[in-house]
Design an enzyme around this catalytic site. Sequence first.
Site, PDB file in Angstrom:
ATOM      1  N   ILE A 174       7.568  -2.704   7.021  1.00  0.00           N
ATOM      2  CA  ILE A 174       7.625  -1.247   7.144  1.00  0.00           C
ATOM      3  C   ILE A 174       8.185  -0.650   5.854  1.00  0.00           C
ATOM      4  O   ILE A 174       9.302  -0.946   5.447  1.00  0.00           O
ATOM      5  CB  ILE A 174       8.516  -0.810   8.334  1.00  0.00           C
ATOM      6  CG1 ILE A 174       8.171  -1.593   9.607  1.00  0.00           C
ATOM      7  CG2 ILE A 174       8.405   0.697   8.541  1.00  0.00           C
ATOM      8  CD1 ILE A 174       6.774  -1.408  10.129  1.00  0.00           C
ATOM      9  N   LYS A 175       7.363   0.195   5.225  1.00  0.00           N
ATOM     10  CA  LYS A 175       7.756   0.800   3.947  1.00  0.00           C
ATOM     11  C   LYS A 175       8.325   2.190   4.210  1.00  0.00           C
ATOM     12  O   LYS A 175       7.670   3.029   4.854  1.00  0.00           O
ATOM     13  CB  LYS A 175       6.527   0.867   3.037  1.00  0.00           C
ATOM     14  CG  LYS A 175       6.822   0.996   1.564  1.00  0.00           C
ATOM     15  CD  LYS A 175       5.522   0.826   0.786  1.00  0.00           C
ATOM     16  CE  LYS A 175       5.708   0.968  -0.697  1.00  0.00           C
ATOM     17  NZ  LYS A 175       4.414   1.051  -1.391  1.00  0.00           N
ATOM     18  N   LEU A 176       9.533   2.406   3.700  1.00  0.00           N
ATOM     19  CA  LEU A 176      10.280   3.638   3.999  1.00  0.00           C
ATOM     20  C   LEU A 176      10.732   4.285   2.706  1.00  0.00           C
ATOM     21  O   LEU A 176      11.139   3.586   1.766  1.00  0.00           O
ATOM     22  CB  LEU A 176      11.532   3.270   4.814  1.00  0.00           C
ATOM     23  CG  LEU A 176      11.274   2.522   6.126  1.00  0.00           C
ATOM     24  CD1 LEU A 176      12.459   1.629   6.469  1.00  0.00           C
ATOM     25  CD2 LEU A 176      10.984   3.518   7.230  1.00  0.00           C
ATOM     26  N   THR A 197       0.871  -1.177   0.000  1.00  0.00           N
ATOM     27  CA  THR A 197       0.000   0.000   0.000  1.00  0.00           C
ATOM     28  C   THR A 197       0.906   1.225   0.000  1.00  0.00           C
ATOM     29  O   THR A 197       2.119   1.106   0.179  1.00  0.00           O
ATOM     30  CB  THR A 197      -0.911   0.038   1.252  1.00  0.00           C
ATOM     31  OG1 THR A 197      -0.096   0.182   2.421  1.00  0.00           O
ATOM     32  CG2 THR A 197      -1.755  -1.215   1.381  1.00  0.00           C
TER      33      THR A 197
END
Length: 216
Positions: free
Chosen positions: A82-84, A27
Amino acid sequence: MKFFVDTADVSDIRELAALGLVDGVTTNPSLILKSGRGIVEVTAEICSIVDGPVSAEVAATDYDGMMREAAVFSKIAPNVCIKLPLTLDGLRACRTLTAEGRQTNVTLCFSANQALLAAKAGATFISPFVGRLDDINLDGMDLIQDIRTIYDNYDYKTQILAASIRTVNHVKEAALIGADVITAPPAVLKSLANHPLTAKGLETFLADWAKTGQKI
Ligand code: E4P
């Protein structure tokens, strides 16, 4: 090759999961906006449907803020990834979260050097955006090829997650190059099954079968 679906729409995710086409979900803030739902509750529902990695993207741009938001996401479910963003702070957060045993997805990658930094930071996934490079008249697949070569040269374990996939041809090209994962909108994943000769052939077979008058 793993298939991730690029959406926060749970009805699409349920439909594709039933077809066995969902190894994970990605997402981003735009997809959360489109869903009209809160990021924590929609991510929790997605994690209840899908066992594989579910990427939730931080909105903070500084290291401390990213770590605080990552802690919120980490409480949702063990499969939250975790998208960074691919910034210096994002890479630093990636290094810390990797050391803590979290899965990470470094996003908004548009160059091979950026992908090299993400691998050095221990990212689980690197997300090069193919379609957005094509949009500015570059060839997004060249980037996938470059990253594949670099990661293989040094045996980096970071998985190449080809993102911003817009067409079925993108999926084929990413697979030929050896991307580990593609993330694509639901419509692209479903249309992988389509071929006009399949549709035409089935129509003929069904018409001939009706003429036999048989039943199975
Ligand atoms: C990837 O993780 C992104 O969510 C996505 O693939 C971006 O795609 P777009 O360029 O079509 O918005």
